[in-house]
Design a protein around this motif. Structure first.
Motif, PDB file in Angstrom:
ATOM      1  N   UNK A   1      20.951 -46.999  10.752  1.00 20.14           N
ATOM      2  CA  UNK A   1      20.087 -48.035  11.301  1.00 20.14           C
ATOM      3  C   UNK A   1      20.760 -48.989  12.265  1.00 20.14           C
ATOM      4  N   UNK A   2      19.928 -49.731  12.990  1.00 18.65           N
ATOM      5  CA  UNK A   2      20.365 -50.779  13.904  1.00 18.65           C
ATOM      6  C   UNK A   2      19.228 -51.772  14.022  1.00 18.65           C
ATOM      7  N   UNK A  10      -1.244 -61.356   8.475  1.00 14.94           N
ATOM      8  CA  UNK A  10      -0.072 -60.517   8.185  1.00 14.94           C
ATOM      9  C   UNK A  10       0.945 -60.629   9.304  1.00 14.94           C
ATOM     10  N   UNK A  11       2.224 -60.611   8.939  1.00  9.08           N
ATOM     11  CA  UNK A  11       3.277 -60.607   9.949  1.00  9.08           C
ATOM     12  C   UNK A  11       4.323 -59.565   9.579  1.00  9.08           C
ATOM     13  N   UNK A  12       5.037 -59.097  10.599  1.00 10.21           N
ATOM     14  CA  UNK A  12       6.125 -58.143  10.393  1.00 10.21           C
ATOM     15  C   UNK A  12       7.381 -58.666  11.074  1.00 10.21           C
ATOM     16  N   UNK A  13       8.507 -58.135  10.662  1.00  7.97           N
ATOM     17  CA  UNK A  13       9.763 -58.488  11.319  1.00  7.97           C
ATOM     18  C   UNK A  13      10.822 -57.464  10.963  1.00  7.97           C
ATOM     19  N   UNK A  14      11.996 -57.628  11.570  1.00 11.56           N
ATOM     20  CA  UNK A  14      13.186 -56.854  11.229  1.00 11.56           C
ATOM     21  C   UNK A  14      14.239 -57.829  10.718  1.00 11.56           C
ATOM     22  N   UNK A  15      15.255 -57.308  10.059  1.00 11.27           N
ATOM     23  CA  UNK A  15      16.392 -58.147   9.687  1.00 11.27           C
ATOM     24  C   UNK A  15      17.632 -57.278   9.602  1.00 11.27           C
ATOM     25  N   UNK A  55      14.485 -53.726   7.114  1.00 14.26           N
ATOM     26  CA  UNK A  55      15.883 -54.148   6.993  1.00 14.26           C
ATOM     27  C   UNK A  55      16.801 -52.984   7.366  1.00 14.26           C
ATOM     28  N   UNK A  56      17.744 -53.252   8.279  1.00 15.46           N
ATOM     29  CA  UNK A  56      18.687 -52.221   8.710  1.00 15.46           C
ATOM     30  C   UNK A  56      19.296 -51.546   7.482  1.00 15.46           C
ATOM     31  N   UNK A  57      19.245 -50.218   7.447  1.00 19.24           N
ATOM     32  CA  UNK A  57      19.553 -49.466   6.226  1.00 19.24           C
ATOM     33  C   UNK A  57      20.940 -49.774   5.668  1.00 19.24           C
ATOM     34  N   UNK A  86      11.507 -52.749   3.650  1.00 20.34           N
ATOM     35  CA  UNK A  86      11.637 -51.310   3.898  1.00 20.34           C
ATOM     36  C   UNK A  86      12.965 -51.052   4.589  1.00 20.34           C
ATOM     37  N   UNK A  87      13.739 -50.091   4.075  1.00 19.14           N
ATOM     38  CA  UNK A  87      14.994 -49.712   4.728  1.00 19.14           C
ATOM     39  C   UNK A  87      14.682 -49.005   6.046  1.00 19.14           C
ATOM     40  N   UNK A  88      15.368 -49.414   7.126  1.00 18.82           N
ATOM     41  CA  UNK A  88      15.113 -48.862   8.456  1.00 18.82           C
ATOM     42  C   UNK A  88      16.348 -48.124   8.982  1.00 18.82           C
ATOM     43  N   UNK A  89      16.150 -46.909   9.532  1.00 13.56           N
ATOM     44  CA  UNK A  89      14.875 -46.265   9.855  1.00 13.56           C
ATOM     45  C   UNK A  89      14.171 -45.702   8.617  1.00 13.56           C
TER      46      UNK A  89
END
Length: 453
Positions: free
Chosen positions: A205-206, A131-136, A160-162, A183-186
């Motif tokens: 988000x950021x 499994x891997x995670x990331x942001x975008x 993903x930044x909201x 997932x929308x972040x935060x």
């Protein structure tokens, strides 16, 4: 008739990535372990990243790092990418400058991000990670990694930044089509997200926030690693395939760039095209200018400070020596979501500190004006992020016209904008505005950095 495109064969895909740190006269300062404040070791990073990526991150001696055959085979899907003479743009500007762009938008996901996504997914798979995670931000990195994860049989969760999650729904759809969870972040799924939403319920988000959430999930999930799409040294390393190909293609064109330009968020596409050319200056004294084009609303290189700071908002990452606006920086909701990061990579930051590169900040409306002219003259609708580089290239071309001098300009078209048409709709309707970051806000954020060290 002048040649429009310069094409390499598959056998000319680079066999090794270029590690500029080996040639830098002043090496980047060491990242610090946030707990001990001591220089980071590869072992410190093992809980977060694949081990081979950790070694690449801190490699300061090997100028060339071999690209695995499995990665090169995947690169063949779209690499080598074309080098294009922007004859239409030159004509529209009536400039004596010769303008070239490296067209990274031809990748399956429409951006340069796949160059590192394939490599990072490969090293995770090779280590036995499942499994891997990331942001975008804008979604380009998330889209690239979702394809790479599927290619190597990995499960992927993307924060993903909201603001981009809602502004760019089709990028979200691309990720989900390739099998990623988005997932929308935060979000309420992590401690970092819950804390931010409790304090700021309407926060859009950021990248710093999304990074915190992705790292937290990776650290709390068995057999899971975190991956990052920009900023870090190993990401910049993987992207050098761009500039290494462009070198050969500029030789085919019989020219050498006076200036190399790329948009700037964390530094990956800028590093990718600029570092191979910079090595000629570091090794041989070749004269060349490097220009990083960033948003006026997120001007870390033009108005930030060089200081140790966290790479994320919650303080999970190592302390990085970089130009920063402060990890608590809340960016404006501009459409160039991939450029809304508070800091710059450590290599780029050291090179900027040592005077090897320049930075310009571009207003949002100027980027869309440049993007529209480029689309009308070259037939490619660019991503809002990439349009910062186009705007800077146009500035250079008009300066050459004003001075009556020839100038060879090379910029990186890091991605197309066909999934960003909502942004163009708003620009064409006159609904977009410029966002300039007040000096008072910069000073407030930066004043808090002294508490870190």
């Amino acid at each position: 008739m002048a040649t429009k495109k310069f094409i390499l064969s598959e056998k000319e895909i680079p066999q090794a990535w270029y590690n500029i740190v080996a040639d830098m006269p002043h090496k980047p300062m060491s990242p610090l372990n946030p707990a001990t404040k001591k220089p980071l070791t590869a072992e410190d990073l093992y809980p977060i990243f694949a081990e081979e990526l950790c070694k690449q991150e801190l490699n300061a001696t090997d100028a060339w790092i071999e690209i695995p055959d499995e990665v090169r085979d995947m690169y063949k899907i779209w690499r080598p990418t074309p080098l294009v003479r922007a004859l239409g743009l030159e004509k529209a500007l009536d400039t004596p400058a010769h303008i070239y762009f490296k067209n990274e938008s031809v990748s399956p996901v429409g951006s340069h991000k796949l160059n590192s996504a394939i490599a990072q997914a490969y090293y995770c798979k090779k280590q036995g990670v499942t499994n891997i995670t990331t942001e975008t931000g804008a979604g380009q990195w998330g889209a690239a990694l979702s394809l790479a994860a599927k290619a190597f049989g990995l499960e992927l969760a993307v924060y993903m930044v909201k603001v981009s999650y809602h502004q760019k729904p089709y990028r979200r759809s691309i990720m989900q089509t390739f099998g990623a969870q988005v997932i929308a972040s935060p979000s309420m799924s992590t401690k970092a997200g819950r804390k931010i939403l409790t304090e700021h319920p309407n926060y859009q988000g950021s990248l710093g926030t999304a990074i915190s959430e992705a790292i937290e999930l990776a650290m709390s999930t068995p057999n899971c690693k975190y991956t990052l799409g920009s900023v870090l040294n190993h990401v910049s390393l993987h992207q050098t395939v761009i500039g290494l190909e462009a070198e050969k293609q500029m030789e085919m064109a019989g020219e050498y760039p006076d200036v190399v330009i790329a948009c700037f968020g964390g530094g990956s596409n800028f590093s990718g095209i600029a570092f191979p050319f910079l090595r000629h200056k570091l090794r041989d004294g070749k004269e060349i200018r490097l220009v990083a084009a960033e948003p006026a609303s997120c001007p870390k290189l033009t108005k930030g400070v060089f200081q140790y700071d966290f790479g994320d908002e919650a303080g999970y990452t190592p302390l990085l020596p970089m130009y920063t606006l402060g990890h608590n920086f809340a960016p404006a909701n501009i459409h160039a979501g991939g450029l809304r990061y508070h800091g710059a990579g450590t290599i780029v930051s050291q090179l900027k500190k040592d005077g090897y590169l320049e930075a310009v900040d571009i207003d949002q409306l100027d980027t869309f004006k440049a993007a529209t002219l480029f689309a009308q003259s070259e037939g490619i609708i660019p991503a809002p992020e990439s349009s910062h580089a186009i705007a800077a290239a146009i500035q250079e071309a008009l300066k050459a016209k004003e001075e009556g001098k020839k100038r060879c300009i090379l910029f990186n078209l890091s991605g197309h904008g066909l999934i960003d048409m909502t942004a163009y709709d708003q620009y064409l309707a006159g609904d977009l505005v410029n966002y300039s970051l007040p000096d008072s806000e910069i000073e407030k954020n930066i004043s808090e950095l002294d508490k870190i060290i």
